[in-house]
Structure formats: structure tokens, C-alpha cells
Write a protein that holds these residues in place. Structure first.
Motif, short mmCIF file in Angstrom:
data_model
loop_
_atom_site.label_atom_id
_atom_site.label_comp_id
_atom_site.label_asym_id
_atom_site.label_seq_id
_atom_site.Cartn_x
_atom_site.Cartn_y
_atom_site.Cartn_z
N UNK A 272 -33.62 18.58 -30.63
CA UNK A 272 -32.29 18.06 -30.31
C UNK A 272 -31.25 18.63 -31.26
N UNK A 273 -31.57 18.68 -32.54
CA UNK A 273 -30.63 19.24 -33.52
C UNK A 273 -30.26 20.67 -33.15
N UNK A 274 -31.23 21.44 -32.68
CA UNK A 274 -30.94 22.81 -32.26
C UNK A 274 -29.99 22.87 -31.08
N UNK A 275 -30.21 21.98 -30.10
CA UNK A 275 -29.37 21.97 -28.91
C UNK A 275 -27.96 21.46 -29.20
N UNK A 276 -27.86 20.49 -30.11
CA UNK A 276 -26.53 20.01 -30.51
C UNK A 276 -25.82 21.08 -31.33
N UNK A 277 -26.58 21.72 -32.20
CA UNK A 277 -25.99 22.74 -33.07
C UNK A 277 -25.44 23.93 -32.32
N UNK A 278 -26.10 24.33 -31.21
CA UNK A 278 -25.61 25.50 -30.47
C UNK A 278 -24.65 25.12 -29.34
N UNK A 279 -24.32 23.82 -29.24
CA UNK A 279 -23.34 23.39 -28.25
C UNK A 279 -23.89 23.12 -26.87
N UNK A 280 -25.22 23.17 -26.70
CA UNK A 280 -25.81 22.91 -25.39
C UNK A 280 -25.73 21.44 -25.00
N UNK A 281 -25.71 20.56 -26.01
CA UNK A 281 -25.70 19.12 -25.79
C UNK A 281 -24.62 18.50 -26.67
N UNK A 282 -23.94 17.49 -26.14
CA UNK A 282 -22.87 16.83 -26.87
C UNK A 282 -23.27 15.40 -27.22
N UNK A 283 -23.23 15.06 -28.50
CA UNK A 283 -23.40 13.68 -28.97
C UNK A 283 -22.00 13.09 -29.09
N UNK A 284 -21.75 12.01 -28.36
CA UNK A 284 -20.40 11.46 -28.29
C UNK A 284 -20.31 10.16 -29.08
N UNK A 285 -19.74 10.23 -30.29
CA UNK A 285 -19.48 9.05 -31.10
C UNK A 285 -18.12 8.51 -30.68
N UNK A 286 -18.12 7.36 -30.05
CA UNK A 286 -16.89 6.83 -29.45
C UNK A 286 -16.21 5.76 -30.30
N UNK A 287 -16.91 5.21 -31.28
CA UNK A 287 -16.31 4.15 -32.10
C UNK A 287 -16.91 4.20 -33.50
N UNK A 288 -16.05 3.91 -34.49
CA UNK A 288 -16.47 3.92 -35.89
C UNK A 288 -16.00 2.61 -36.53
N UNK A 289 -16.92 1.95 -37.24
CA UNK A 289 -16.63 0.66 -37.85
C UNK A 289 -16.87 0.73 -39.35
N UNK A 290 -16.25 -0.20 -40.07
CA UNK A 290 -16.50 -0.35 -41.49
C UNK A 290 -17.78 -1.17 -41.69
N UNK A 291 -18.33 -1.09 -42.90
CA UNK A 291 -19.58 -1.79 -43.20
C UNK A 291 -19.45 -3.29 -42.98
N UNK A 292 -18.29 -3.84 -43.22
CA UNK A 292 -18.11 -5.28 -43.04
C UNK A 292 -17.90 -5.72 -41.60
N UNK A 293 -17.88 -4.77 -40.67
CA UNK A 293 -17.62 -5.09 -39.26
C UNK A 293 -18.86 -5.02 -38.38
#
Length: 315
Positions: A272-293
Motif C-alpha cells: 500500500x505504501x508503494x501505491x500511495x507513494x507513486x500516486x496510484x492510490x489516494x488516502x483521504x484524510x478529511x478531518x483533523x482533531x486535537x488530542x483533547x477532542x
């Protein structure tokens, strides 16, 4: 170090704890980001019992700061993505060295987004169902972190048609951006598919969804189950019916694989790391929270609000 504790009353709270030291075969990781996943809801709801208080978090990215016996000290300072049995919602987490994979130049935010979902999606398509060119694939929970990756892996495997099932119109719009030919609402399922049959069905839901899936398999079709989002309960499957249709009912358990065949799971993460690294697959992080959330983040996931992947920013 700062860490999140889940107590006996199901409350999350920030606490100061001693930093853990790695044991044999382990690494200590200074956490940059931690992934949020369905296991967090199961722990919170008591469906995955653990001693309380408990530091949750099952996936992280960051830098190796110490190694245990049997682990090469040259790994110290390496950027990694790691699968853990807990403890990732903290400034330092321990992980099996075999399941802490070097990520090279991949951004740590993206690396945390891989988590357990990325190797699960890869294995569902490539090592369990073994999707073949031209085959049709149906994916339940199509807008989740596994679902959007499974669609991409199915396309890479040559699937001829990929259909997703989701719980809302907003989730349908989101999932449509990841290679699905069609996305249908769960309230319209299975009627909206008008009797269409599939070579491969990926089901983390169970219950009525799983019973319908058994009827939707094409000749020689494979139903792969990998969760119980809809609640635990038996779904009878007649082996004679499966035999007459040449169909298969398969199961995948990544947590069991981590305990019994960690090298196999690590191999899938590397691919998977290889496929993400070469752009074949997209990991979509849609939200980011703080540790307290954490409570809000886990609540959004359990409530079906989250699309794609959410992470906690720890460092």
C-alpha cells in the motif's frame, strides 16, 4: 507524557503518564498523528472489552525514539506508520517492530491515515476475494476509510464494475469520487440494484445486509465479511446452496492476522505504501482533531458523520 485515558464511566480525559519503554521486539514511537478507526467505537461501547482506564488509539505515525531487545538500533529516528494494540492517543506509543513500517518521505499525516484500513482494503481485494479483470464488485460502507480504498484497489485489479452502498446522500457524493460506477443509498438497498448480481461483495455490516449479499452473488461469486457494524448476530448460510452456485463465503480479521501472521500484514502495508507513494492510490484524510477532542472524533465516526479518514494531531 500527555495521553488520553478512557475511564470506567466511558469518559475520555487527558492525563500525564510515564513514557513506556519498549520490550523485546518493540519500538517506541514519538507520535505525530494517530488514526481514528472503528475499533475506537467498539472499545468505547464495551463491545471490545479492555481493562479501564485504557489509553485508546490503534494506529499512529511518528518517529522511532527507542528500540527493544532484538530490534536494530539503526531504526531510531526513522519515520514510521504503526499498527498497535492500543496506546496511540499519547505522545509516545509502543508497537511491534514488525508492524512499524518505514514511510520514507510520505507526510506523517497521510501515513497515519493508512492505519488498519489500508492493508485491510488491500487484502480484501487482492488476497481474499482475489478480484479478477472484468469482475463486478459491491462494497458496503463505501464512504468509509476501507470503502474508498477498496474501490481504488478494485480498479487497479481490473474490476469491470464497482458499486457502493452508503447511508446518506452526502456520503454517496463523497464516495463517488473514488472510482465507483454507482453509489446507492442503504435505504434503497437492495431494491435499487434491480436483482444485479456481483462476483465479489465486501461486507462489514452483517445482519440483513449479509443475508441479502448471499442472494446477490453471481455464479462463482465471493462474499467477504470483515466486520459487524450492524451488530453481532448469526447469518445462516446453506453450504449446499453455496456449492450449487460455486460461491464462497470468506472472512478477514486483520487483528487476528497481526497476532498470527504479522509478516503477511506488514507485507500488505508495504505494498500500500508503494501505491500511495507513486500516486496510484489516494488516502483521504478529511478531518483533523486535537488530542483533547477524542470524544467528538469517535462520536462523529460512530454517528456516521465521518467520510474517509479522521486523525488526531498529537505532536
Amino acid at each position: 507524557m500527555k495521553a488520553v485515558l478512557l475511564d470506567a464511566e466511558n469518559h475520555y480525559r487527558l492525563a500525564e503518564l510515564d513514557e513506556p519503554a519498549p520490550g523485546p521486539g518493540q519500538v517506541a514511537i514519538r507520535v505525530a498523528y494517530a488514526g481514528i478507526q472503528w475499533g475506537d467505537t467498539m472499545v468505547r461501547d464495551g463491545r471490545f472489552p479492555v481493562p479501564r482506564p485504557f489509553v485508546p488509539g490503534f494506529e499512529a505515525s511518528g518517529y522511532v525514539t527507542a528500540v527493544g531487545e532484538g530490534v536494530d538500533a539503526a531504526r531510531i529516528g526513522t519515520a514510521v506508520t504503526a499498527l498497535t494494540t492500543g496506546g496511540a492517543y499519547a505522545e509516545v506509543v509502543l508497537a511491534p517492530a514488525e508492524l512499524a513500517l518505514d514511510v520514507g518521505d510520505l507526510p506523517l499525516r497521510t501515513a497515519a491515515g493508512l492505519g488498519w484500513g489500508a492493508p485491510t482494503a488491500y487484502d480484501l481485494v487482492n488476497t481474499v476475494a482475489r478480484v479478477l479483470p472484468g469482475e463486478s464488485v459491491l462494497v458496503h460502507a463505501a464512504a468509509g476509510s476501507v470503502g474508498v480504498l477498496a474501490a481504488q484497489f478494485a480498479r487497479l485489479a481490473g474490476a469491470g464494475r464497482v458499486v457502493g452502498v452508503v447511508g446518506s446522500a452526502a456520503r454517496a457524493d463523497y464516495a463517488s469520487g473514488f472510482g465507483y460506477d454507482r453509489v446507492v443509498l442503504r435505504e434503497d438497498f437492495p431494491a435499487a440494484l434491480e436483482g444485479e448480481r456481483f462476483d465479489v461483495i465486501l461486507d462489514p455490516v452483517g445482519g440483513a445486509t449479509r443475508r441479502a449479499a448471499l442472494r446477490q452473488l453471481a455464479a462463482h461469486g465471493r462474499l467477504v465479511v470483515f466486520g459487524e457494524l450492524g451488530g453481532f448476530g448469526p447469518v445462516p448460510a446453506d453450504s449446499s446452496d453455496l456449492l450449487m452456485n460455486g460461491a464462497s463465503l470468506l472472512a478477514y480479521n486483520s487483528e487476528l492476522l497481526a497476532r498470527t501472521r504479522p509478516g503477511r500484514l506488514a507485507g500488505s502495508v508495504r505494498r500500500v505504501l508503494g501505491l500511495v507513494g507513486d500516486g496510484s492510490v489516494r488516502v483521504d484524510v478529511t478531518a483533523e482533531f486535537e488530542l483533547g477532542d477524542v470524544a467528538a472524533a469517535v462520536g462523529r465516526l460512530a454517528g456516521g458523520v465521518t467520510c474517509g479518514k479522521s486523525v488526531l494531531r498529537v505532536a
